[in-house]
Design an enzyme around this catalytic site. Structure first.
Site, PDB file in Angstrom:
ATOM      1  N   CYS A 161     -13.000  20.426  14.512  1.00 32.25           N
ATOM      2  CA  CYS A 161     -12.556  20.635  15.882  1.00 32.25           C
ATOM      3  C   CYS A 161     -12.242  19.288  16.532  1.00 32.25           C
ATOM      4  O   CYS A 161     -13.069  18.372  16.523  1.00 32.25           O
ATOM      5  CB  CYS A 161     -13.659  21.355  16.655  1.00 32.25           C
ATOM      6  N   GLU A 162     -11.048  19.167  17.092  1.00 25.21           N
ATOM      7  CA  GLU A 162     -10.654  17.877  17.652  1.00 25.21           C
ATOM      8  C   GLU A 162     -11.361  17.552  18.969  1.00 25.21           C
ATOM      9  O   GLU A 162     -11.308  16.421  19.440  1.00 25.21           O
ATOM     10  CB  GLU A 162      -9.137  17.814  17.859  1.00 25.21           C
ATOM     11  N   HIS A 163     -12.048  18.534  19.549  1.00 21.97           N
ATOM     12  CA  HIS A 163     -12.723  18.294  20.827  1.00 21.97           C
ATOM     13  C   HIS A 163     -14.122  17.722  20.657  1.00 21.97           C
ATOM     14  O   HIS A 163     -14.583  16.960  21.504  1.00 21.97           O
ATOM     15  CB  HIS A 163     -12.791  19.598  21.630  1.00 21.97           C
ATOM     16  N   HIS A 164     -14.824  18.115  19.562  1.00 20.19           N
ATOM     17  CA  HIS A 164     -16.197  17.643  19.362  1.00 20.19           C
ATOM     18  C   HIS A 164     -16.395  16.986  17.992  1.00 20.19           C
ATOM     19  O   HIS A 164     -17.480  16.488  17.711  1.00 20.19           O
ATOM     20  CB  HIS A 164     -17.184  18.814  19.483  1.00 20.19           C
TER      21      HIS A 164
ATOM     22  N   GLN B 262      -7.665  25.651  16.123  1.00 18.57           N
ATOM     23  CA  GLN B 262      -7.298  26.735  15.217  1.00 18.57           C
ATOM     24  C   GLN B 262      -5.924  27.310  15.535  1.00 18.57           C
ATOM     25  O   GLN B 262      -5.169  27.679  14.626  1.00 18.57           O
ATOM     26  CB  GLN B 262      -8.369  27.829  15.254  1.00 18.57           C
TER      27      GLN B 262
ATOM     28  N   HIS C 276     -16.699  28.383  14.458  1.00 20.50           N
ATOM     29  CA  HIS C 276     -16.655  27.028  15.012  1.00 20.50           C
ATOM     30  C   HIS C 276     -18.064  26.575  15.376  1.00 20.50           C
ATOM     31  O   HIS C 276     -18.703  27.168  16.247  1.00 20.50           O
ATOM     32  CB  HIS C 276     -15.757  26.994  16.256  1.00 20.50           C
TER      33      HIS C 276
ATOM     34  N   CYS D 114     -18.865  24.049  16.977  1.00 22.10           N
ATOM     35  CA  CYS D 114     -18.914  23.562  18.356  1.00 22.10           C
ATOM     36  C   CYS D 114     -19.275  24.692  19.318  1.00 22.10           C
ATOM     37  O   CYS D 114     -19.683  24.439  20.459  1.00 22.10           O
ATOM     38  CB  CYS D 114     -17.590  22.910  18.758  1.00 22.10           C
TER      39      CYS D 114
END
Length: 200
Positions: free
Chosen positions: A89-92, A130, A158, A160
């Site tokens: 996940c590019e956010h976490h 995703q 996920h 996250c």
């Protein structure tokens, strides 16, 4: 991406070269900043392991996109189900894992079946969301193969969302992209979702 012996050689070119030594130092600083004592014998090599692990997650294996003439004029769905998928996940920068179902309606050429899994891996090996990943796989197949239709469904968990924040253990996210006949024709669309086991 380069062409060799009539096949497309697919290689992900990183925007900037990997520096594992710098990544290891950054990992050590990060872990120490969170109050973890790296002097313990069991943790001394952790920054290096962490750097190498993320380098592996971000490095897809090169492959040749081999296609073959559709001499028999096969015009039914070709579907590879339950292709294992893992990305970050590019956010976490936490992993998400699951399966991808990838299918297409052939045009003048058919694809080596293992290449469907290779394409999934190619786009998954980078920080992702995703929704984008699903569309990238479908769009790329459409551009390279020129089929009558393409369908991609991803069902993933996920971490996250399951290990932090809301901690929704066991929840999964389903995304889909349909192109061409699989999007325009209701019967083809239903067949695709039925074969993937997705009720839509």
């Amino acid at each position: 991406m380069t062409t060799t012996s009539g096949a497309l050689r697919v290689v992900k070119q990183p925007e900037a070269g990997m520096d594992l030594a710098a990544a290891e130092q950054a990992a050590a600083d990060f872990i120490a900043a969170l109050g973890v004592d790296l002097d313990a014998e069991s943790l001394q090599d952790t920054p290096g392991r962490m750097a190498r692990a993320y380098a592996e997650l971000f490095t897809p294996r090169p492959f040749d996109l081999t296609t073959f003439p559709n001499d028999e004029g096969y015009d039914e769905l070709v579907l590879a189900r339950s292709i294992p998928i893992r990305s970050v996940c590019e956010h976490h920068l936490l992993p998400f894992v699951g399966v991808a179902h990838v299918g297409y309606l052939p045009g003048s050429r058919i694809l080596g079946l293992s290449k469907l899994a290779r394409i999934v891996e190619h786009f998954a090996c980078r920080p992702q969301v995703q929704e984008r990943l699903t569309k990238q796989i479908a769009d790329w197949l459409n551009e390279q193969l020129h089929p009558k239709g393409v369908g991609v469904v991803i069902d993933a968990e996920h971490t996250c969302m399951t290990l932090r924040g809301v901690q929704a253990t066991g929840s999964t996210t389903v995304t889909s992209t349909l192109l061409g006949t699989l999007r325009a024709d209701p019967r083809s669309r239903q067949e695709f979702f039925s074969l993937t086991g997705v009720n839509r």
